[in-house]
Design an enzyme around this catalytic site. Structure first.
Site, PDB file in Angstrom:
ATOM      1  N   ARG A  66      -3.859 -13.559  12.072  1.00 46.37           N
ATOM      2  CA  ARG A  66      -2.978 -13.851  10.945  1.00 46.37           C
ATOM      3  C   ARG A  66      -2.897 -15.359  10.726  1.00 46.37           C
ATOM      4  O   ARG A  66      -3.344 -15.876   9.714  1.00 46.37           O
ATOM      5  CB  ARG A  66      -1.580 -13.268  11.182  1.00 46.37           C
TER       6      ARG A  66
ATOM      7  N   LYS B  77      14.618 -14.704  11.376  1.00 48.42           N
ATOM      8  CA  LYS B  77      14.004 -14.682  10.044  1.00 48.42           C
ATOM      9  C   LYS B  77      14.528 -13.483   9.255  1.00 48.42           C
ATOM     10  O   LYS B  77      15.205 -12.609   9.806  1.00 48.42           O
ATOM     11  CB  LYS B  77      12.482 -14.608  10.180  1.00 48.42           C
TER      12      LYS B  77
ATOM     13  N   MET C 150      18.797   8.010  -5.075  1.00 45.61           N
ATOM     14  CA  MET C 150      18.966   6.563  -5.147  1.00 45.61           C
ATOM     15  C   MET C 150      20.306   6.094  -4.590  1.00 45.61           C
ATOM     16  O   MET C 150      20.380   5.105  -3.855  1.00 45.61           O
ATOM     17  CB  MET C 150      18.823   6.070  -6.590  1.00 45.61           C
TER      18      MET C 150
ATOM     19  N   TYR D 109      17.645  17.038  -5.398  1.00 42.03           N
ATOM     20  CA  TYR D 109      16.466  17.062  -6.270  1.00 42.03           C
ATOM     21  C   TYR D 109      15.367  17.945  -5.700  1.00 42.03           C
ATOM     22  O   TYR D 109      15.094  17.946  -4.502  1.00 42.03           O
ATOM     23  CB  TYR D 109      15.899  15.652  -6.437  1.00 42.03           C
TER      24      TYR D 109
END
Length: 371
Positions: free
Chosen positions: A136, A38, A310, A262
């Site tokens: 679940r 999956k 990022m 940063y």
């Protein structure tokens, strides 16, 4: 994708995945071994991984969603069986029949709908999920009582397996494992008589290593196929599968006490050489790995310093010779002696999340010995 244009590489060793499948298959001896692929084979490519496992004689594949099943069906031979763990999706039931997808029926509603479809299409295959303690999906004890009172709801359904799912298999000492096993036996004994002697699927990757009593007829390993350790606290029996690397964009020679990244969360303690690498949290390298993680360059460990941004990380390469660390060279984030489980621990998460978070900006390449 042109690899020259990417910030890094994700190398997937398909032969290692095949070897891991054989290790797991040997562990369960007479039980059959499926593969859970999956989430695009945990981010590694369902088509490539699925075909490699098929060549290793795997014929049963589990995915989460019907969309994943439809995509996988296009790339696997016709005799591959594809099971949908998420069950029957509303208004999509006909697609399961068209694409030859076998649903895991998780509720009485799904059972009734699948039976009604069987009236028009002939017998339809399915698995029935029993809820044993993870809360679940699956039939609970009261659902089974209702099913016993209405056995015609099963008309036209060819139930291939009963299944359940372990919640704490990666914690061998957890009492929940034995509790779930006991609950599974109780639920099976209370099913309509025609279902009580069907094959059973229970164990996931870690469940395989809990012992024979958890194996039943079909095991469903997932993350262990991809090199994560299914036996935490013990040596990893699986082969490493992935190597994740980023390209060095630039190198700076900086004085001591200079801020890096940063927020100035790191300052150099001496004159240092800092490499900027084209991988960041947009590529799945978790932000909280800053000032914690290590990478390797030519098999030598170097620390990640400053915050992960990022698109970039910064690495202190002061300990390396300049000729061993140049613009365009590769820094290994996972691989060599930086294991998947180590990075997951440093990030405060699990190997599953690391794998499934690796972004598509990384060029993927696949290794195989032709098996």
């Amino acid at each position: 994708m042109d690899p020259r244009l990417s910030g890094g590489y994700l190398t997937v060793d398909l032969t290692a995945i095949q070897k891991n499948y054989q290790i797991l298959k040997a562990e369960v001896e007479s039980s059959e071994c499926a593969a859970v692929i999956k989430a695009d084979a945990y981010g590694l490519g369902a088509s490539e991984v699925g075909n490699a496992l098929y060549r290793a004689d795997c014929r049963k594949f589990f995915v989460a969603l019907p969309e994943e099943g439809i995509s996988l069906r296009k790339s696997l031979p016709i005799d591959a069986e594809i099971f949908i763990l998420g069950g029957l999706f509303i208004d999509c039931e006909d697609l399961y029949i068209k694409e030859r997808l076998t649903p895991v029926l998780n509720s009485l509603d799904e059972i009734r709908i699948w039976s009604e479809l069987a009236h028009d299409h002939g017998p339809l295959p399915a698995l029935i999920h029993l809820e044993t303690g993870i809360c679940r999906l699956g039939l609970m004890a009261e659902d089974i009582e209702e099913l016993k009172a209405n056995p015609h709801w099963l008309d036209g359904i060819e139930v291939q397996y009963l299944m359940s799912h372990l919640a704490s298999a990666d914690i061998p000492a957890s009492e929940q494992n034995a509790e779930q096993l006991d609950e599974l036996h109780k639920l099976i004994a209370n099913l309509p008589e025609g279902l009580q002697h069907l094959p059973v699927s229970f164990a996931n990757s870690s469940g395989i290593f809990l012992g024979k009593e958890y194996h039943f007829n079909l095991v469903r390993p997932g993350v262990a196929l991809f090199g994560a350790n299914p036996t935490p606290g013990k040596a990893n029996p699986m082969n490493p599968v992935v190597q994740w690397q980023g390209k060095i964009l630039q190198l700076h020679n900086v004085d001591s006490q200079k801020p890096v990244g940063y927020g100035a969360t790191y300052r150099t303690g001496q004159k240092s050489r800092i490499a900027t690498v084209a991988i960041g949290y947009a590529d799945g390298y978790f932000r909280n790995l800053g000032n914690k993680a290590y990478c390797t360059i030519n098999n030598k460990r170097v620390p990640v310093v400053g915050r992960v941004s990022m698109d970039m990380i910064t690495v202190d390469v002061t300990s390396l010779e300049e000729e061993d660390c140049k613009r365009g060279d590769l820094v290994t984030l996972v691989g060599d002696d930086i294991t998947l489980d180590e990075v997951a621990k440093q990030a405060g998460t699990i190997a599953y999340e690391i794998l499934t978070s690796i972004g598509r900006r990384c060029y993927r390449r696949y290794l195989t010995d032709g098996v």
